[in-house]
Design a protein around this motif. Sequence first.
Motif, mmCIF file in Angstrom:
data_model
loop_
_atom_site.group_PDB
_atom_site.id
_atom_site.type_symbol
_atom_site.label_atom_id
_atom_site.label_comp_id
_atom_site.label_asym_id
_atom_site.label_seq_id
_atom_site.Cartn_x
_atom_site.Cartn_y
_atom_site.Cartn_z
ATOM 1 N N HIS A 167 -31.877 42.096 18.565
ATOM 2 C CA HIS A 167 -32.446 42.000 19.910
ATOM 3 C C HIS A 167 -32.814 43.375 20.472
ATOM 4 O O HIS A 167 -33.727 43.500 21.273
ATOM 5 N N ILE A 168 -32.142 44.424 20.005
ATOM 6 C CA ILE A 168 -32.470 45.779 20.436
ATOM 7 C C ILE A 168 -33.832 46.186 19.871
ATOM 8 O O ILE A 168 -34.689 46.692 20.589
ATOM 9 N N PHE A 169 -34.038 45.959 18.580
ATOM 10 C CA PHE A 169 -35.299 46.339 17.970
ATOM 11 C C PHE A 169 -36.456 45.484 18.468
ATOM 12 O O PHE A 169 -37.599 45.931 18.455
ATOM 13 N N LEU A 170 -36.183 44.297 18.927
ATOM 14 C CA LEU A 170 -37.237 43.478 19.532
ATOM 15 C C LEU A 170 -37.820 44.142 20.771
ATOM 16 O O LEU A 170 -38.980 43.927 21.109
ATOM 17 N N THR A 171 -37.034 44.974 21.456
ATOM 18 C CA THR A 171 -37.511 45.631 22.678
ATOM 19 C C THR A 171 -38.344 46.881 22.383
ATOM 20 O O THR A 171 -38.954 47.437 23.293
ATOM 21 N N ALA A 172 -38.367 47.335 21.137
ATOM 22 C CA ALA A 172 -39.150 48.530 20.777
ATOM 23 C C ALA A 172 -40.634 48.220 20.833
ATOM 24 O O ALA A 172 -41.062 47.091 20.574
ATOM 25 N N LYS A 173 -41.423 49.236 21.160
ATOM 26 C CA LYS A 173 -42.871 49.023 21.212
ATOM 27 C C LYS A 173 -43.442 48.942 19.799
ATOM 28 O O LYS A 173 -42.855 49.464 18.845
#
Length: 184
Positions: free
Chosen positions: A136-142
Amino acid sequence: MKKDHLKYNKFQSQLDLPFLETPDKCLSEIFNVLDIRFGLRRDSNQKLVDLGSGTGQVIIFSAISYHIKSFGIEINQELIKEAKTRIKVIKKEKSTYRKYLKKIKLINFDFYQGNLYHFDFIYIYSLPTMQRYLKHIFLTAKKDAVIISYKYPLMDFEEVLDFKYKLESGEGEHKIIAFFYKKI
């Protein structure tokens, strides 16, 4: 009750991600790959974040060597104090670095609850056992953000990250391994 829940989350985060330091000797090779293969530019508006920045060696290297804004997210207040002390010592010993060290921002925060949309480069040194909490953290990356994972590959992230390069050099205790991904 909510305050107790937050304390538990902070405690659990520190168990999941113990303090692991990237050896200084590895940073020049890792950043050289970022420069050559992934478009890291000196004196640019690019931003790097180190998730679990510990004593700050990655963000200090980034700010001094590439002069870019470098953010360290760290949940352990004692490690943040140590990073701030390191920065003060460097400022005293090498005054020419002062203007670059101003590009560093340390944030006392649980990165599991963060958003990575503003960063071009995301650095992490994570144990394989804690990776299941990172999706879920990497999902927030552009889109097209570069994720650097020191020592361990990021497993089971194919729908979020595209593996691009593996750095492997040296031997034995001097072996450097880093994995580079792009956010899809």
